[in-house]
Motif scaffolding. Sequence first.
Motif, mmCIF file in Angstrom:
data_model
loop_
_atom_site.group_PDB
_atom_site.id
_atom_site.type_symbol
_atom_site.label_atom_id
_atom_site.label_comp_id
_atom_site.label_asym_id
_atom_site.label_seq_id
_atom_site.Cartn_x
_atom_site.Cartn_y
_atom_site.Cartn_z
ATOM 1 N N ARG A 1 2.449 2.786 -5.174
ATOM 2 C CA ARG A 1 3.191 3.888 -5.814
ATOM 3 C C ARG A 1 2.413 5.198 -5.740
ATOM 4 O O ARG A 1 3.005 6.262 -5.624
ATOM 5 C CB ARG A 1 3.472 3.560 -7.280
ATOM 6 N N GLU A 2 1.102 5.108 -5.826
ATOM 7 C CA GLU A 2 0.279 6.321 -5.793
ATOM 8 C C GLU A 2 0.465 7.092 -4.492
ATOM 9 O O GLU A 2 0.400 8.313 -4.475
ATOM 10 C CB GLU A 2 -1.196 5.957 -5.986
ATOM 11 N N ARG A 3 0.722 6.389 -3.431
ATOM 12 C CA ARG A 3 0.886 7.014 -2.122
ATOM 13 C C ARG A 3 2.232 7.738 -2.000
ATOM 14 O O ARG A 3 2.422 8.544 -1.097
ATOM 15 C CB ARG A 3 0.777 5.935 -1.049
ATOM 16 N N THR B 1 0.823 -1.226 0.000
ATOM 17 C CA THR B 1 0.000 0.000 0.000
ATOM 18 C C THR B 1 0.851 1.268 0.000
ATOM 19 O O THR B 1 0.330 2.354 -0.219
ATOM 20 C CB THR B 1 -0.933 0.040 1.223
ATOM 21 N N GLU C 1 6.752 -5.992 -5.784
ATOM 22 C CA GLU C 1 5.635 -5.043 -5.756
ATOM 23 C C GLU C 1 4.328 -5.798 -5.923
ATOM 24 O O GLU C 1 4.234 -6.730 -6.726
ATOM 25 C CB GLU C 1 5.758 -4.015 -6.883
ATOM 26 N N GLY D 1 3.565 9.745 -4.300
ATOM 27 C CA GLY D 1 3.634 10.965 -5.100
ATOM 28 C C GLY D 1 4.574 10.801 -6.276
ATOM 29 O O GLY D 1 4.485 9.829 -7.017
ATOM 30 N N ASP D 2 5.532 11.721 -6.402
ATOM 31 C CA ASP D 2 6.437 11.686 -7.556
ATOM 32 C C ASP D 2 7.727 10.923 -7.283
ATOM 33 O O ASP D 2 8.636 10.931 -8.108
ATOM 34 C CB ASP D 2 6.754 13.107 -8.024
ATOM 35 N N SER E 1 6.225 5.593 2.367
ATOM 36 C CA SER E 1 5.861 7.007 2.421
ATOM 37 C C SER E 1 6.336 7.637 3.730
ATOM 38 O O SER E 1 6.887 8.750 3.747
ATOM 39 C CB SER E 1 4.345 7.159 2.277
ATOM 40 N N LYS F 1 -1.654 -0.520 -5.373
ATOM 41 C CA LYS F 1 -1.413 0.875 -5.772
ATOM 42 C C LYS F 1 -0.549 1.672 -4.794
ATOM 43 O O LYS F 1 -0.772 2.853 -4.550
ATOM 44 C CB LYS F 1 -2.746 1.592 -6.002
#
Length: 182
Positions: free
Chosen positions: A167-169, A134, A160, A171-172, A139, A165
């Motif tokens: 990677r969405e957490r 997650t 992974e 950001g860049d 993060s 998802k």
Amino acid sequence: MASNDAQDPRLARISSSIRVIPNFPKPGIMFQDITTLLLDTNAFKDTIDLFVERYRDQNISVVAGVEARGFIFGPPIALAIGAKFVPIRKPNKLPGEVISEEYSLEYGTDKIEMHVGAVQPGERALVVDDLIATGGTLSAAIKLLERVGAHVAECACVIELPELKGRERLGDKSVFVLVDGA
């Protein structure tokens, strides 16, 4: 995926060495067991080699390993690229003064900690863990390092679980992953 050449035999060896245990630790979870990768000396070496090849010339000064499996992969990467290793731990595991970062879980919160002074402002850091699911722990590790002025160059994970998802957490922030979980 790690290599531009999807046929790199090291990736297949790594992927096939990871045991998947259904319904552990609770029903519905497909646990990605890296202990079998660690028993396979070729797959374990391939894992470290692929990370070292990627980071050798990126001026990384800190490899931050997330408890507990980041402690397995982080130190050999750090030694090979000439960086220091900094453990990022669960609460109350580090002696001395720490800084902490809280993050949310599905039900509740958790926290990770790092020694004060272990990372200096301006250092280039690599965050290492075995798995991105997650993205909560990664993060929090990024936020912890950035709070002390480090530049997090990338996160590196063996596995992974893209359906979660994570990677969405982040950001860049860039994430380098060797294999997708089953």
